[in-house]
Motif scaffolding. Sequence first.
Motif, PDB file in Angstrom:
ATOM      1  N   CYS A   1     -28.586  52.537 -85.052  1.00 29.13           N
ATOM      2  CA  CYS A   1     -28.337  51.597 -83.950  1.00 29.13           C
ATOM      3  C   CYS A   1     -28.797  52.171 -82.611  1.00 29.13           C
ATOM      4  CB  CYS A   1     -26.861  51.224 -83.884  1.00 29.13           C
ATOM      5  SG  CYS A   1     -26.320  50.237 -85.292  1.00 29.13           S
TER       6      CYS A   1
ATOM      7  N   PRO B   1     -26.775  50.666 -76.669  1.00 29.78           N
ATOM      8  CA  PRO B   1     -26.452  50.908 -78.079  1.00 29.78           C
ATOM      9  C   PRO B   1     -25.209  50.161 -78.554  1.00 29.78           C
ATOM     10  CG  PRO B   1     -26.950  52.978 -76.995  1.00 29.78           C
ATOM     11  CD  PRO B   1     -26.919  51.926 -75.936  1.00 29.78           C
TER      12      PRO B   1
ATOM     13  N   ILE C   1     -26.180  46.683 -79.785  1.00 31.93           N
ATOM     14  CA  ILE C   1     -26.810  46.749 -81.108  1.00 31.93           C
ATOM     15  C   ILE C   1     -25.754  46.992 -82.181  1.00 31.93           C
ATOM     16  CG2 ILE C   1     -28.450  48.025 -82.552  1.00 31.93           C
ATOM     17  CD1 ILE C   1     -29.870  46.396 -80.475  1.00 31.93           C
ATOM     18  N   ARG C   2     -24.791  47.862 -81.916  1.00 29.16           N
ATOM     19  CA  ARG C   2     -23.741  48.153 -82.899  1.00 29.16           C
ATOM     20  C   ARG C   2     -22.888  46.925 -83.181  1.00 29.16           C
ATOM     21  NH1 ARG C   2     -23.236  53.535 -79.787  1.00 29.16           N
ATOM     22  NH2 ARG C   2     -24.485  54.890 -81.107  1.00 29.16           N
TER      23      ARG C   2
ATOM     24  N   TRP D   1     -24.941  44.541 -85.234  1.00 26.29           N
ATOM     25  CA  TRP D   1     -25.055  45.041 -86.598  1.00 26.29           C
ATOM     26  C   TRP D   1     -23.758  44.796 -87.370  1.00 26.29           C
ATOM     27  CZ3 TRP D   1     -29.916  46.756 -87.532  1.00 26.29           C
ATOM     28  CH2 TRP D   1     -30.181  47.107 -88.849  1.00 26.29           C
TER      29      TRP D   1
ATOM     30  N   TYR E   1     -29.201  48.496 -93.080  1.00 24.70           N
ATOM     31  CA  TYR E   1     -28.861  49.751 -92.400  1.00 24.70           C
ATOM     32  C   TYR E   1     -29.204  50.951 -93.284  1.00 24.70           C
ATOM     33  CZ  TYR E   1     -26.294  52.983 -89.419  1.00 24.70           C
ATOM     34  OH  TYR E   1     -25.959  54.007 -88.582  1.00 24.70           O
TER      35      TYR E   1
END
Length: 110
Positions: free
Chosen positions: A55, A66, A69-70, A73, A87
């Motif tokens: 990520c 970040p 993105i996390r 995800w 992942y």
Amino acid sequence: MICPNCQKDIAIGSKFCYNCGAKQPETPAPGFSPQTGDKKKLMRSSTDKKIAGVCAGLADYFDMDPTVIRVLWLLAVLCFGTGLFAYIILWIVLPLAPAGVIPTSATAAS
């Protein structure tokens, strides 16, 4: 953006400081690394990682936070189920960034 000559805050992307008149360093075009000017490479982060650095590496490549993105995800894992599989594939496929490389997302936050 801070002028390296007079240390005053100026508008991002300015070519000259309107306080002292000093020429500002040129910023590379989007998609290029600010440290080297070379094209960015998609790599796992070796410095900002929670599990494998996927990520943080994606966030650095796309110049995003970040945490965003996390969260995206996590939503992909919970809603679609394919996020975990993707992942793991990226964990295997993406090379690990060298330890001395500072991600651009970390330098932008400073």
